[in-house]
Each structure stands twice: as structure tokens, then as C-alpha cells.
Design a protein around this motif. Sequence first.
Motif, mmCIF file in Angstrom:
data_model
loop_
_atom_site.group_PDB
_atom_site.id
_atom_site.type_symbol
_atom_site.label_atom_id
_atom_site.label_comp_id
_atom_site.label_asym_id
_atom_site.label_seq_id
_atom_site.Cartn_x
_atom_site.Cartn_y
_atom_site.Cartn_z
ATOM 1 N N THR A 115 3.053 -1.070 3.628
ATOM 2 C CA THR A 115 2.646 -2.335 4.242
ATOM 3 C C THR A 115 2.559 -3.418 3.170
ATOM 4 O OG1 THR A 115 1.353 -1.135 5.888
ATOM 5 C CG2 THR A 115 0.913 -3.492 5.647
ATOM 6 N N ASP A 153 0.848 -1.187 0.000
ATOM 7 C CA ASP A 153 0.000 0.000 0.000
ATOM 8 C C ASP A 153 0.889 1.244 0.000
ATOM 9 O OD1 ASP A 153 0.865 0.440 2.614
ATOM 10 O OD2 ASP A 153 -1.016 -0.221 3.533
ATOM 11 N N GLY A 159 1.270 -6.956 1.724
ATOM 12 C CA GLY A 159 0.068 -7.755 1.915
ATOM 13 C C GLY A 159 0.140 -9.136 1.299
ATOM 14 N N ARG A 202 7.015 -7.891 6.396
ATOM 15 C CA ARG A 202 5.692 -7.325 6.680
ATOM 16 C C ARG A 202 5.541 -5.920 6.128
ATOM 17 N NH1 ARG A 202 5.076 -6.834 13.088
ATOM 18 N NH2 ARG A 202 5.625 -9.042 12.871
ATOM 19 N N ASP A 203 6.679 -5.262 5.808
ATOM 20 C CA ASP A 203 6.598 -3.908 5.267
ATOM 21 C C ASP A 203 7.854 -3.598 4.464
ATOM 22 O OD1 ASP A 203 8.595 -3.292 7.187
ATOM 23 O OD2 ASP A 203 7.094 -2.624 8.630
#
Length: 342
Positions: A276, A272, A278, A322-323
Amino acid sequence: MNRRIRTLVAGAVPIVALGALLASPAAIVPFAAEGPGPVFDVLGEVEGAPAIEISGTAEDDPSAGRLDMTTVAVSHNLPLSRAIGMWADPDQQIVPIEVVFPPGLSTEEVERRNEVMFADSEANATAAALRALGRPVQVAVARVLDDGPAAGVLEEGDVVLAVDGVGVTGPRELQDAVGAHAPGEEVTLRVARDGAERELAVRLGEHPEDPARGHLGVGIAARPGEGVRVDYNVSGIGGPSAGLIMTLALVDKLSPGDLTGGRHIAGTGTIDGIGTVGEIGGITHKIAAAREAGAELFLVPEANCAEALTADAGRMPLVRVRDLDGALAALADPAAAPRCGA
């Protein structure tokens, strides 16, 4: 006709019928097959053009390594005989056709939805990369669907400045502001067009991923606010799951040094506008494709780690991310990067 002959004939009928069914090109099954797809180095070229092309700046730092976008190959309209053959192939997974083409949507509608999703993914990749580099971001309209809610109101190239009076500083802010409204509600957009600002009202349609959320029916693009232009030549190939890899490639191109350290990196994951990472589908097929391509390390969205561990990764480490910050840290020091299952 004696009893033995009648028995032989009766037994042959279903065999002949099955053979005719297997041979018939009209016997299409309601299933699709998913398997490892091709990989594309987004630091290189795709079909003769740079996968990510930067203009308006001298920056476009070359890399000695690779960043592979991984894909899933999907086959549909399968005759029964081919479906059976693919079912027996350990590299293929047979899934209901609804997994590929959601019920109630035509092929054309799925393609239009995917086009918007591709544009949104590219916008998020640009926004995440620019934020990581501390650069300003503008949100522009990249495409207006002919039959979408914003048709005849918004135009390609419009820069969206605010929604209902609240400033927009990235794709996520625009998506969240519009998605907070229900379909049928009206929003007021402040846009910059041809050097002037104007207020435009749009009655929202239904979001293709969530019927409760409003939707403009446009593709958006994030672009640098310094006269720099970023063009992606992977639409129709990458889609949302290429977001992380495209973001890393853009960071690499717009910053000094070699982000890959000369290594062959592969991975997947949506992203995003704030970085982040996904979950995606088809992780085991993508790992298989990367392994066959010779990747030295694979970046796995944290939410996909459990499934990723069921894949045959060979000697290729599966790095949990995760990011964007975590992905950048993993590339800077692969030995210290967290692994799936650890």
C-alpha cells in the motif's frame, strides 16, 4: 536640540535597530525553510556505492532507465536576514520549526527516531517487492537502540518468528502485533538465533509516532529466505517517503527485463509490507526537483494528488498510485496510467 533633529533621531533609532537585528548572526528565527532537494537514481550509485546492493544470487538485472528518489531540502537555524531572503524565494516554503523537530524531542532523539523509520521503510520495501515476486520473507532485527525497550534482550540478526504465539510473515505483521499493545505491556517473541529458537519477553516502550502504541525500539529488516541479501545504501537520505521507489527498484533488479522501459521515472510515497502506497510531505518540492532533473513521469501517492496539482510539473505527467500493483501497471503502460485530477 530642535524638534526636527529630535524627530530625525527618533525615526532613525528603529531603522538602526532593525539593521542591527538583520545583521546579527545571533538573531535565529523559530522557522525552517523547505525546498526542492537532490534526486538519487536508486538503480545506480549513491556516493560511490550501489543504492541497492544484492548479493547471494546471480540476479541483478541491469536497467537502461532511471528511478529517481526525490527529497526535500530543509534549512534551519536561520538568521532573520536569511529567513527573509528564503521567504521571498518562490521555490522555498517557510514553516514553523516544530514541523521539522517535534516539540519535546532533541536533535539526537529525532535522528534516532529517523534511523528506526529508515530501517522500517527499507524492510517494508523489501517485503513488498518479495511478495510481488512470490518469494518468501524473513523478518530480522537490523538494529537495537541502546536505550530502547529491547536493549539487552534482542540482538542484531535475530529472526522474529512469532509474537505472543502468532506467526510473523512480514514487517507489517510484526509492527501490527507489537502496536496492538500499549506501552508498558509485555510481549513474548519467538526468535531464531545462532541456529536455535528461543522465547524472549520485552516490556514495550512508547511508539515515537503514536504514544498509545507499544514499541520495541528496534530497526527491522525484511530479507529473502533463499540466502539472498539486500542492502540499501540510502539510509539518512531517503527515509520513509522513498519506500515506493526503492520497492520498484528491487522488483526491477530481481526480475527479468527493464521495468522502466528505458525511461527516466521519478516519484515518492511510503509503502507498507503488503504494497500500500502512503501519503508523504513536501510533494510540490519533490515534483519541482524531478522536473528540473528531466524526469519523464512522476508517481504520486493518491492522497497527495490534490496538493500535487498545485505544483509546476511542466510537461511531466503526474501519475496517481495507491499501491505497488498500480505503480507496476503504470510503468508497464504509462499512456493508460491514471493521472492526478483525472
